[in-house]
Each structure stands twice: as C-alpha cells, then as structure tokens.
Design a protein around this motif. Structure first.
Motif, mmCIF file in Angstrom:
data_model
loop_
_atom_site.group_PDB
_atom_site.id
_atom_site.type_symbol
_atom_site.label_atom_id
_atom_site.label_comp_id
_atom_site.label_asym_id
_atom_site.label_seq_id
_atom_site.Cartn_x
_atom_site.Cartn_y
_atom_site.Cartn_z
ATOM 1 N N CYS A 101 0.607 -1.274 -0.049
ATOM 2 C CA CYS A 101 0.015 0.016 0.177
ATOM 3 C C CYS A 101 0.965 1.099 0.096
ATOM 4 O O CYS A 101 0.355 2.270 -0.519
ATOM 5 N N ASP A 102 1.922 1.230 0.866
ATOM 6 C CA ASP A 102 2.619 2.756 0.777
ATOM 7 C C ASP A 102 3.950 2.213 1.499
ATOM 8 O O ASP A 102 4.168 1.477 2.150
ATOM 9 N N HIS A 103 4.915 3.086 1.250
ATOM 10 C CA HIS A 103 6.621 3.219 2.037
ATOM 11 C C HIS A 103 6.435 4.341 2.508
ATOM 12 O O HIS A 103 6.746 5.398 1.788
ATOM 13 N N PHE A 104 6.645 4.635 3.629
ATOM 14 C CA PHE A 104 6.901 5.767 4.302
ATOM 15 C C PHE A 104 8.229 6.003 4.864
ATOM 16 O O PHE A 104 9.035 5.068 5.083
ATOM 17 N N ILE A 105 9.004 7.315 4.900
ATOM 18 C CA ILE A 105 10.087 7.632 5.413
ATOM 19 C C ILE A 105 10.019 8.692 6.166
ATOM 20 O O ILE A 105 9.418 9.824 5.795
ATOM 21 N N SER A 126 5.711 10.040 1.709
ATOM 22 C CA SER A 126 4.857 8.910 1.480
ATOM 23 C C SER A 126 4.666 8.540 0.115
ATOM 24 O O SER A 126 4.566 9.670 -0.619
ATOM 25 N N TYR A 127 5.138 7.554 -0.601
ATOM 26 C CA TYR A 127 5.081 7.219 -1.786
ATOM 27 C C TYR A 127 3.964 7.212 -2.474
ATOM 28 O O TYR A 127 4.036 7.693 -3.751
ATOM 29 N N TYR A 128 3.018 6.991 -1.674
ATOM 30 C CA TYR A 128 1.429 7.004 -2.417
ATOM 31 C C TYR A 128 1.285 8.414 -2.684
ATOM 32 O O TYR A 128 0.602 8.847 -3.573
ATOM 33 N N ARG A 129 1.217 9.186 -1.350
ATOM 34 C CA ARG A 129 0.785 10.605 -1.649
ATOM 35 C C ARG A 129 1.862 11.379 -2.635
ATOM 36 O O ARG A 129 1.367 12.457 -3.373
ATOM 37 N N ALA A 130 2.900 10.734 -2.877
ATOM 38 C CA ALA A 130 3.743 11.361 -3.909
ATOM 39 C C ALA A 130 3.389 10.936 -5.395
ATOM 40 O O ALA A 130 4.037 11.472 -6.460
ATOM 41 N N GLY A 131 2.420 10.295 -5.194
ATOM 42 C CA GLY A 131 1.875 9.795 -6.674
ATOM 43 C C GLY A 131 2.670 8.812 -7.334
ATOM 44 O O GLY A 131 2.495 8.413 -8.475
ATOM 45 N N LYS A 132 3.673 8.230 -6.533
ATOM 46 C CA LYS A 132 4.409 6.789 -7.205
ATOM 47 C C LYS A 132 4.024 5.445 -7.039
ATOM 48 O O LYS A 132 4.564 4.695 -7.829
#
Length: 240
Positions: A203-207, A215-221
């Motif tokens: 679902c996502d990878h957060f740093i 957030s990779y998801y919020r960054a559209g990736k």
C-alpha cells in the motif's frame, strides 16, 4: 516424559479451534509457570476454589497460594496476568495503531511514534481486508545509521500463518532529508515485487525524519511502482 509432552502438544494444537473448555485453557496457561509437571489437576483445583478464570485472575497472591500446588512463582504469574487483564479493560479505547490505514492519518501517527528513536529501523505493518492495522514486524541492524531486510525474511513474513491482505513499510532517517534516496527507491521496488509474488497488496512506503514524513503513495509513485514491479509485468517484459 514423552507421553506428557505429547499431551501438551495435542492440547496446544486445539488452541485455535474454539473447542477447549475452561479448565483446558487454564491448563495451557499454566504450562509456562509449571514447565515440567502435569497442570491439569492444579487447573481443576483453581477453578474449584475460585469458580471461574475471572475469579482466579481477581484473587490475590495470598489467596491463590491457599490452593494445593500453587506456590509463590505460580501465584505471581497468575496475579500478573490478572493485572494485565485489569489494565486491558480499563483502557479498551486505547490503541497502539491507528484504527484503519490511510496515508494522511498514518503520517501523523508516524510523526509521534518515530520521533524519539536513536537508530534506524524498518517496520512492516500488516493490514486486513478492511485496512485495519493488525500487526507490526520490526527489522533492525547493528548499525544506528542503516537497516535493510533480506528478501527471504520478508518472504517468510508474508507466507506465515499471519498472512496479511496488505502491508505498509516504514523506515526512518535519524536526521536530514525525509526524501527517498536511490537505495530507498530500490528497496520499494523490491518490496512491491515480493508482495506481488505472494498476492499481498503493497500500500505505501513511508520515510520519517525529524524534518517531515514522505509517502510514496501521496507523492503519486505507488501506482507506477505497482504496475512496473509486479510479477506479471516482469514476466511479460514490461516491468522495471
């Protein structure tokens, strides 16, 4: 004592069946406190003395020690469980994880949880079909500055009896930028591929860093990563 060990294994095998009676549950609980003896008789004595498991967990150590076979260590063990039981029901609205996963609320949760860490960690959060967080597995290394996970370890995690519907990866930078490095991107691609092989949604990878949360998801990736690094895309030659 192979016969005794066999009995313990048989009753443990029934633990998730829902068919165990109250004295059998108590018998299993006492395995840890009394590792080398038959716990069946003591379980029956305790239930006879206090009427129920609830009664046992409400009893004081002194009261528990009035039961034959219950010494100081066993009474302390049972009283400790009783105390946990009390704390659990006093704080039923307190959750370690957010109720359900969504990138916005999860970012706020991470800002609080990872702020005090003094070493880098990599956490995988398990999600069920309703996107509730059910479990977290942490990987660390001997270094305070970097952490990685062997693909085999992630695979073992995904094929365990606790297989998730989806996962969320989180790792932290102790200082500096929260934007992903090339190594972070490579790890994200690898996580997606392993999840794809095992039919688990990544679902996502957060740093996290003290300067913010990425957030990779919020960054559209995540959509592109999911498309390019799935097992189907790799096998068809369209991935990567």
């Amino acid at each position: 004592m192979p016969e005794h060990d066999g009995h313990r294994q048989r009753i443990l095998d029934k633990l998730d069946s829902g068919s165990l009676r109250e004295h059998e549950l108590l018998e299993i609980l006492l395995f840890n406190a009394i590792p080398r003896r038959n716990t069946n008789e003591i379980a029956h004595r305790l239930l006879s003395a206090f009427g129920s498991i609830r009664g046992i967990f409400s009893a004081t150590m002194q009261e528990l020690e009035q039961v034959g076979g219950v010494g100081r260590s066993v009474s302390g063990y049972l009283r400790c469980i009783g105390k946990f039981y009390e704390v659990y029901y006093e704080k039923t609205d307190e959750r370690l994880f957010p109720e359900t996963f969504d990138p916005e609320t999860f970012s706020k949760f991470l800002s609080e949880k990872y702020a005090g860490l003094n070493k880098e960690v990599l956490d995988f959060y398990f999600l069920d079909e309703n996107y509730r967080v059910t479990f977290c597995k942490r990987f660390t290394s001997g270094s305070s500055r970097q952490v990685a996970v062997d693909p085999d370890h992630l695979t073992e995690l995904l094929i365990s009896g606790n297989k998730p519907y989806g996962i969320v990866a989180v790792h932290n930078h102790l200082n500096g930028s929260f934007f992903p490095s090339a190594a972070d991107d490579d790890a994200t691609h690898q996580f997606q591929l392993i999840c794809s092989i095992h039919n688990v949604r990544f679902c996502d990878h957060f740093i996290y860093s003290p300067n913010g949360v990425y957030s990779y998801y919020r960054a559209g990736k995540m959509q592109r990563i999911s498309k390019n690094f799935s097992i189907g895309s790799i096998l068809s030659g369209k991935g990567g």
